[in-house]
Write a protein that holds these residues in place. Structure first.
Motif, PDB file in Angstrom:
ATOM      1  N   VAL A 203      45.050  41.231  36.030  1.00 36.15           N
ATOM      2  CA  VAL A 203      46.517  41.805  36.341  1.00 36.15           C
ATOM      3  C   VAL A 203      47.430  42.238  35.479  1.00 36.15           C
ATOM      4  N   GLY A 204      47.172  41.621  34.401  1.00 35.59           N
ATOM      5  CA  GLY A 204      48.436  41.679  33.125  1.00 35.59           C
ATOM      6  C   GLY A 204      49.478  40.783  33.295  1.00 35.59           C
ATOM      7  N   ALA A 205      50.377  41.083  32.807  1.00 31.39           N
ATOM      8  CA  ALA A 205      51.615  40.301  32.607  1.00 31.39           C
ATOM      9  C   ALA A 205      52.279  40.201  33.912  1.00 31.39           C
ATOM     10  N   VAL A 206      52.673  39.081  34.365  1.00 28.10           N
ATOM     11  CA  VAL A 206      53.503  38.805  35.618  1.00 28.10           C
ATOM     12  C   VAL A 206      54.404  37.742  35.410  1.00 28.10           C
ATOM     13  N   VAL A 207      55.492  37.767  36.224  1.00 25.64           N
ATOM     14  CA  VAL A 207      56.786  36.872  36.281  1.00 25.64           C
ATOM     15  C   VAL A 207      56.382  35.954  37.256  1.00 25.64           C
ATOM     16  N   PRO A 208      57.202  34.812  37.085  1.00 27.82           N
ATOM     17  CA  PRO A 208      57.151  33.716  38.168  1.00 27.82           C
ATOM     18  C   PRO A 208      57.598  34.513  39.333  1.00 27.82           C
ATOM     19  N   GLY A 209      57.322  34.072  40.569  1.00 25.55           N
ATOM     20  CA  GLY A 209      57.776  34.567  41.731  1.00 25.55           C
ATOM     21  C   GLY A 209      56.607  35.797  42.364  1.00 25.55           C
ATOM     22  N   THR A 210      56.112  36.430  41.238  1.00 27.35           N
ATOM     23  CA  THR A 210      55.174  37.445  41.729  1.00 27.35           C
ATOM     24  C   THR A 210      53.895  36.660  42.785  1.00 27.35           C
ATOM     25  N   TRP A 211      53.627  37.786  43.877  1.00 24.33           N
ATOM     26  CA  TRP A 211      52.248  37.370  44.655  1.00 24.33           C
ATOM     27  C   TRP A 211      50.942  37.988  44.155  1.00 24.33           C
ATOM     28  N   VAL A 212      50.125  37.323  43.861  1.00 29.72           N
ATOM     29  CA  VAL A 212      48.837  38.016  43.517  1.00 29.72           C
ATOM     30  C   VAL A 212      47.671  37.394  44.630  1.00 29.72           C
ATOM     31  N   LEU A 213      46.850  38.257  44.649  1.00 27.87           N
ATOM     32  CA  LEU A 213      45.491  38.098  45.637  1.00 27.87           C
ATOM     33  C   LEU A 213      44.640  37.516  44.652  1.00 27.87           C
ATOM     34  N   THR A 214      43.885  36.367  44.807  1.00 26.90           N
ATOM     35  CA  THR A 214      43.062  35.588  43.947  1.00 26.90           C
ATOM     36  C   THR A 214      41.738  35.455  44.438  1.00 26.90           C
ATOM     37  N   HIS A 215      40.648  35.477  43.450  1.00 21.75           N
ATOM     38  CA  HIS A 215      39.485  34.934  44.143  1.00 21.75           C
ATOM     39  C   HIS A 215      38.605  34.147  42.938  1.00 21.75           C
TER      40      HIS A 215
ATOM     41  N   GLY B 143      39.654  31.643  41.423  1.00 20.52           N
ATOM     42  CA  GLY B 143      40.736  31.156  40.146  1.00 20.52           C
ATOM     43  C   GLY B 143      40.948  32.388  39.450  1.00 20.52           C
ATOM     44  N   GLN B 144      40.629  33.794  39.904  1.00 16.86           N
ATOM     45  CA  GLN B 144      41.105  35.036  39.103  1.00 16.86           C
ATOM     46  C   GLN B 144      42.141  35.827  39.980  1.00 16.86           C
ATOM     47  N   ALA B 145      43.322  36.094  39.422  1.00 16.29           N
ATOM     48  CA  ALA B 145      44.158  36.902  40.050  1.00 16.29           C
ATOM     49  C   ALA B 145      43.467  38.422  39.879  1.00 16.29           C
ATOM     50  N   ARG B 146      43.224  38.914  41.099  1.00 13.58           N
ATOM     51  CA  ARG B 146      42.667  40.307  41.141  1.00 13.58           C
ATOM     52  C   ARG B 146      43.763  41.547  41.317  1.00 13.58           C
ATOM     53  N   GLU B 147      44.820  41.238  41.967  1.00 11.32           N
ATOM     54  CA  GLU B 147      45.714  42.322  42.256  1.00 11.32           C
ATOM     55  C   GLU B 147      46.991  41.856  42.511  1.00 11.32           C
ATOM     56  N   VAL B 148      48.112  42.421  42.201  1.00  6.33           N
ATOM     57  CA  VAL B 148      49.520  42.208  42.269  1.00  6.33           C
ATOM     58  C   VAL B 148      49.781  42.599  43.828  1.00  6.33           C
ATOM     59  N   ILE B 149      50.377  41.873  44.691  1.00  8.07           N
ATOM     60  CA  ILE B 149      50.359  42.231  46.085  1.00  8.07           C
ATOM     61  C   ILE B 149      51.941  41.845  46.309  1.00  8.07           C
ATOM     62  N   SER B 150      52.431  42.463  47.493  1.00  9.25           N
ATOM     63  CA  SER B 150      53.816  42.306  47.826  1.00  9.25           C
ATOM     64  C   SER B 150      53.925  40.994  48.660  1.00  9.25           C
ATOM     65  N   GLU B 151      55.101  40.523  48.898  1.00  7.73           N
ATOM     66  CA  GLU B 151      55.335  39.113  49.657  1.00  7.73           C
ATOM     67  C   GLU B 151      54.822  39.592  51.082  1.00  7.73           C
ATOM     68  N   GLU B 152      55.229  40.698  51.636  1.00  7.30           N
ATOM     69  CA  GLU B 152      54.706  41.101  52.983  1.00  7.30           C
ATOM     70  C   GLU B 152      53.194  40.969  52.840  1.00  7.30           C
ATOM     71  N   GLU B 153      52.601  41.601  52.093  1.00  9.80           N
ATOM     72  CA  GLU B 153      51.123  41.783  52.405  1.00  9.80           C
ATOM     73  C   GLU B 153      50.419  40.250  51.969  1.00  9.80           C
ATOM     74  N   ALA B 154      51.100  39.436  51.312  1.00  8.15           N
ATOM     75  CA  ALA B 154      50.693  38.006  51.232  1.00  8.15           C
ATOM     76  C   ALA B 154      51.015  37.321  52.317  1.00  8.15           C
TER      77      ALA B 154
END
Length: 106
Positions: free
Chosen positions: A33-45, A47-58
């Motif tokens: 997913v590349g660089a992210v900042v604290p507070g970012t939501w990610v979809l993981t599988h 132990g690997q972040a696969r996609e940055v997602i919105s808070e609503e999607e999370a």
């Protein structure tokens, strides 16, 4: 079956992040997913972040996972899938484009 789990990034160090989800905290790999900042939501599988997602999607994914856990424990999913019940089924974009062009896979 592969299940993606939403997690919120707490801290980042290089290509790794400490993140929190419904199951607690974990160290996750950010390579995909590349660089992210604290507070970012990610979809993981696994132990690997696969996609940055919105808070609503999370929130919706977390609700669906809670519903699945309830069903697996012999209970009821409750309103875990209300967002899906309230709309017509949708195809992924590439299949919708093929359908609109009159193509089929069969």
């Amino acid at each position: 079956m592969c299940v993606g789990v939403p997690m919120q990034v707490l801290s980042v160090e290089g290509i790794a992040a400490r993140a929190r989800g419904d199951e607690g905290e974990a160290l996750i790999d950010l390579t995909l997913v590349g660089a992210v900042v604290p507070g970012t939501w990610v979809l993981t599988h696994l132990g690997q972040a696969r996609e940055v997602i919105s808070e609503e999607e999370a929130r919706l994914i977390g609700k669906a996972l809670a519903g699945l856990r309830a069903v697996m424990a012999g209970g009821d999913a409750g309103g875990a899938f209300d967002d899906l019940d309230a709309r017509e089924p949708r195809l992924p974009p590439h299949l919708e484009a093929a359908r609109a062009a009159g193509r089929s896979t069969g």
